[in-house]
Design a protein around this motif. Sequence first.
Motif, short mmCIF file in Angstrom:
data_model
loop_
_atom_site.label_atom_id
_atom_site.label_comp_id
_atom_site.label_asym_id
_atom_site.label_seq_id
_atom_site.Cartn_x
_atom_site.Cartn_y
_atom_site.Cartn_z
N SER A 1 0.82 -1.21 0.00
CA SER A 1 0.00 0.00 0.00
C SER A 1 0.86 1.26 0.00
CB SER A 1 -0.92 0.00 1.22
OG SER A 1 -1.81 -1.10 1.18
N LEU A 2 1.96 1.23 0.75
CA LEU A 2 2.86 2.38 0.77
C LEU A 2 3.45 2.64 -0.62
CD1 LEU A 2 4.78 1.78 4.11
CD2 LEU A 2 3.28 3.71 3.60
N ILE A 3 3.86 1.58 -1.29
CA ILE A 3 4.44 1.74 -2.63
C ILE A 3 3.43 2.33 -3.59
CG2 ILE A 3 5.33 0.46 -4.61
CD1 ILE A 3 6.64 -1.48 -2.58
N VAL A 4 2.23 1.81 -3.58
CA VAL A 4 1.19 2.31 -4.50
C VAL A 4 0.89 3.78 -4.22
CG1 VAL A 4 -1.23 2.09 -5.16
CG2 VAL A 4 0.17 0.04 -4.89
N GLY A 5 0.69 4.13 -2.95
CA GLY A 5 0.37 5.52 -2.61
C GLY A 5 1.48 6.48 -3.01
N GLN A 6 2.73 6.11 -2.75
CA GLN A 6 3.83 6.99 -3.10
C GLN A 6 3.95 7.17 -4.61
OE1 GLN A 6 6.81 5.45 0.38
NE2 GLN A 6 7.72 6.77 -1.15
N TRP B 1 0.21 -2.84 -7.25
CA TRP B 1 -1.06 -3.28 -6.67
C TRP B 1 -1.40 -4.71 -7.08
CZ3 TRP B 1 -3.88 -1.77 -2.82
CH2 TRP B 1 -5.18 -2.25 -2.69
N PHE B 2 -1.15 -5.03 -8.34
CA PHE B 2 -1.54 -6.35 -8.84
C PHE B 2 -0.41 -7.38 -8.78
CE2 PHE B 2 -4.52 -3.48 -11.05
CZ PHE B 2 -5.72 -4.04 -10.63
N GLY B 3 0.85 -6.94 -8.65
CA GLY B 3 1.96 -7.88 -8.75
C GLY B 3 2.67 -8.21 -7.46
N LEU B 4 2.35 -7.50 -6.37
CA LEU B 4 3.04 -7.74 -5.10
C LEU B 4 2.10 -8.35 -4.08
CD1 LEU B 4 5.12 -4.44 -4.72
CD2 LEU B 4 5.78 -6.59 -5.83
N PRO B 5 2.61 -9.19 -3.20
CA PRO B 5 1.76 -9.81 -2.18
C PRO B 5 1.42 -8.81 -1.08
CG PRO B 5 4.02 -10.48 -1.85
CD PRO B 5 4.02 -9.69 -3.13
N LYS B 6 0.30 -9.06 -0.45
CA LYS B 6 -0.09 -8.26 0.71
C LYS B 6 0.42 -8.99 1.95
CE LYS B 6 -4.03 -6.02 2.92
NZ LYS B 6 -5.50 -5.80 2.87
#
Length: 428
Positions: free
Chosen positions: A111-116, A216-221
């Motif tokens: 989530s941090l990566i996507v937001g940034q 968002w689609f390629g990294l695990p949560k």
Amino acid sequence: MRLRHVRRAGPPCGAAPCGTAKTRYLVPHEPPDRAHAGRVMPPFPAATRLSLGLIAGGAVANIYYNQPLLGLLVQAFGHDASVLVPTATLAGYGLGILALVPLGDALPRRSLIVGQLLLLAAVLVLAAASTSLPVLVLAGFLIGVLSTAAQQAVPFAAELAPDAVRGRVVGQVMTGLLLGILLARTASGFVGAFAGWRAVFAGAAGLATAFAGLAWFGLPKVRPAARLGYRALMGSILDLVRREPVLRRAALSQALLFAAFNAFWTTLALLVEAPPFGLDPAGAGLFGVIGAAGALCAPIAGRFADTRSPRPVLIGGAALTLAAFAVFGLLGGRSLAALAVGVLLIDIGVNAALIANQTRVYALAPGARGRINTVLFTAIFTGGAIGASAGTRAFAAGGWPALCAVGGAFAAASLLVPLLERRPRPRS
């Protein structure tokens, strides 16, 4: 979550000694195994490694797009642009590492990566639309802050990787990051030459949006390792710095190398676009392709650090960087071939040393890799900002010989750090 002091029996396998038999440091109250307290790590397939490498490279590239454009920016905004824009961008990156990267230990990194990355796209649009130097400098600073999404990807890889191959996996992801650093100059130089500097920032905004989708689609949560408030998170960073001499030495040696690295790269365009070379921004950017070959050594350096020791890699990397400035000083001011050889040496040296230092420090505290990354890369990019400023000022004051003297001094100081490090006593 409570913090506690953890006593370690000795340095982890493959890490350099801390200079003491037992080291205490403040980490989250989490055991270091890979499946603890219900936090089972997901698989780490090749596609995830590739996604992390692409995201790391795509994010960090934004802080280097301006370097081949300095000649164009000087034409548009005056000579101050050649100093203020790259320095503000690198300083913003250093601040972003300090302020944002620790959050990866307490919040979901995906989530941090996507937001940034989404915020980064908006700021890049601002840079493309800038009509005054203060606006462009502010945009450059914010680009640096938000490009630290790259430094969320690296500890994410270290967290997901099995212990026995962590150096190799970090090396693979760092290959993506390093290629982003080097190829950014090539892409920026070509686009800037044919479409202008504004097109570079506008295109980068589109790429940042695409990389947000990939994240968002390629990294695990993954649930974060720590549940800490921001004050506790930052306080534990200071504790790690105080109690881990390996971390302090790694940060110092790599900061000095990156100062040398940026002293060179921020002035290269100014050298080759002037007589006797007379290259355009596209020609200046081609040196990034040569340097990209150095990034390919990252997995090799990581494999060596996993199986043997990082110290020889550190010494060799600093020595190669010093040799690069010797080549630059002797022949680089009048020979493109010598410049190409020096570029290859400096990129291999800096990149190999970085992987070795990362392998050392990521083994220190498994629950605090984001904060360890913060310490290491805050030092690195603070050094980078100092090197960019010192390099451009030295070049303006004394030309290419002054730049080579400044860069060589940084490299020599970095070489002294591992050479003066106390060797471990053999175990009885």
